[in-house]
Design an enzyme around this catalytic site. Sequence first.
Site, mmCIF file in Angstrom:
data_model
loop_
_atom_site.group_PDB
_atom_site.id
_atom_site.type_symbol
_atom_site.label_atom_id
_atom_site.label_comp_id
_atom_site.label_asym_id
_atom_site.label_seq_id
_atom_site.Cartn_x
_atom_site.Cartn_y
_atom_site.Cartn_z
ATOM 1 N NE ARG A 187 -6.185 -12.601 4.566
ATOM 2 C CZ ARG A 187 -6.886 -11.486 4.741
ATOM 3 N NH1 ARG A 187 -6.709 -10.455 3.912
ATOM 4 N NH2 ARG A 187 -7.735 -11.360 5.716
ATOM 5 C CG HIS A 221 -5.187 -6.150 -0.332
ATOM 6 N ND1 HIS A 221 -6.339 -6.276 0.418
ATOM 7 C CD2 HIS A 221 -5.366 -6.909 -1.440
ATOM 8 C CE1 HIS A 221 -7.180 -7.078 -0.230
ATOM 9 N NE2 HIS A 221 -6.608 -7.477 -1.352
ATOM 10 C CE LYS A 260 -3.809 -2.328 2.380
ATOM 11 N NZ LYS A 260 -4.787 -2.258 3.475
ATOM 12 C CB THR A 282 -7.380 -6.767 9.192
ATOM 13 O OG1 THR A 282 -7.754 -7.827 8.310
ATOM 14 C CG2 THR A 282 -7.714 -5.439 8.549
ATOM 15 C CE1 TYR A 295 -9.267 -3.296 0.465
ATOM 16 C CE2 TYR A 295 -8.594 -1.177 -0.444
ATOM 17 C CZ TYR A 295 -8.290 -2.340 0.231
ATOM 18 O OH TYR A 295 -7.001 -2.554 0.674
ATOM 19 C CG ASN A 341 -3.588 -2.760 6.844
ATOM 20 O OD1 ASN A 341 -3.497 -2.162 5.782
ATOM 21 N ND2 ASN A 341 -4.531 -3.648 7.084
ATOM 22 C CD GLU A 396 -8.704 -8.924 -3.816
ATOM 23 O OE1 GLU A 396 -7.521 -9.233 -3.536
ATOM 24 O OE2 GLU A 396 -9.558 -8.663 -2.935
ATOM 25 N NE ARG A 444 -1.945 -6.035 7.137
ATOM 26 C CZ ARG A 444 -2.942 -6.750 6.619
ATOM 27 N NH1 ARG A 444 -3.446 -7.778 7.293
ATOM 28 N NH2 ARG A 444 -3.442 -6.449 5.446
ATOM 29 C CG PHE A 461 -13.070 1.311 7.347
ATOM 30 C CD1 PHE A 461 -12.635 0.622 6.236
ATOM 31 C CD2 PHE A 461 -13.678 0.592 8.383
ATOM 32 C CE1 PHE A 461 -12.796 -0.747 6.128
ATOM 33 C CE2 PHE A 461 -13.846 -0.793 8.272
ATOM 34 C CZ PHE A 461 -13.402 -1.453 7.136
HETATM 35 P P1 CMP Z 1 -6.967 -4.951 3.735
HETATM 36 O O1 CMP Z 1 -6.335 -6.248 4.055
HETATM 37 O O2 CMP Z 1 -6.501 -4.221 2.522
HETATM 38 O O3 CMP Z 1 -8.547 -5.177 3.624
HETATM 39 C C1 CMP Z 1 -9.495 -4.199 3.936
HETATM 40 C C2 CMP Z 1 -8.861 -2.967 4.471
HETATM 41 O O4 CMP Z 1 -9.735 -2.116 5.153
HETATM 42 C C3 CMP Z 1 -7.832 -3.348 5.528
HETATM 43 O O5 CMP Z 1 -6.741 -3.994 4.966
HETATM 44 C C4 CMP Z 1 -7.582 -2.003 6.167
HETATM 45 O O6 CMP Z 1 -6.686 -1.219 5.400
HETATM 46 C C5 CMP Z 1 -8.969 -1.378 6.088
HETATM 47 N N1 CMP Z 1 -9.651 -1.442 7.381
HETATM 48 C C6 CMP Z 1 -10.223 -2.513 7.957
HETATM 49 N N2 CMP Z 1 -10.763 -2.177 9.145
HETATM 50 C C7 CMP Z 1 -10.533 -0.855 9.304
HETATM 51 C C8 CMP Z 1 -10.849 0.075 10.319
HETATM 52 N N3 CMP Z 1 -11.507 -0.288 11.420
HETATM 53 N N4 CMP Z 1 -10.441 1.340 10.142
HETATM 54 C C9 CMP Z 1 -9.784 1.725 9.037
HETATM 55 N N5 CMP Z 1 -9.451 0.880 8.036
HETATM 56 C C10 CMP Z 1 -9.825 -0.397 8.172
#
Ligand code: CMP
Length: 143
Positions: free
Chosen positions: A85, A115, A9, A91, A49, A112, A126, A102, A57
């Site tokens: 994963r 992805h 990211k 996450t 997404y 984070n 995807e 992470r 969010f």
């Molecule tokens: P990702 O694995 O890309 O999949 C969905 C994304 O949503 C996740 O990583 C985060 O970047 C984002 N995400 C999930 N939960 C939250 C949250 N509570 N606040 C902000 N971003 C979030």
Amino acid sequence: MERTFVAVKPDGVQRGLSGEIIRRFEQRGFKLVAAKFIQASEDQMKKHYQDLKDMPFYAGLCKYMSSGPIFAMVWEGQNVVKLVRTMLGETDPAASQPGSIRGDLCINIGRNIIHGSDTLENAKTEVDLWFKAEEFVNWTPVF
Ligand code: CMP
């Protein structure tokens, strides 16, 4: 062979973590079959997404993900969706074990750094969303 979509990211790219992340997947034994360094549009991120469109969010996530370049990749290997994963951690980086990407490299759920597709079905969707057939490299290691 199974494939998964992974993207470093914008925060991961800007913190100089792309190399470290690629190193981990290479050393685990996965094979890189497509990669590109791009800045995605907000619309592309909204498509990516779309499952999260009702989350509070969602808008901020799509803005952040299109705010700078990402390193988009397709990795191939046995059980690659699930194993990538596991390598990512949770996450929420705060809930991620040390040793995971992470868990070692970030703190904030909203930043984070990486992805990875969460299911085989989403991996297929995807990969197709981000890469055209001609962007894949068909190669076999000989060394
Ligand atoms: P990702 O694995 O890309 O999949 C969905 C994304 O949503 C996740 O990583 C985060 O970047 C984002 N995400 C999930 N939960 C939250 C949250 N509570 N606040 C902000 N971003 C979030």
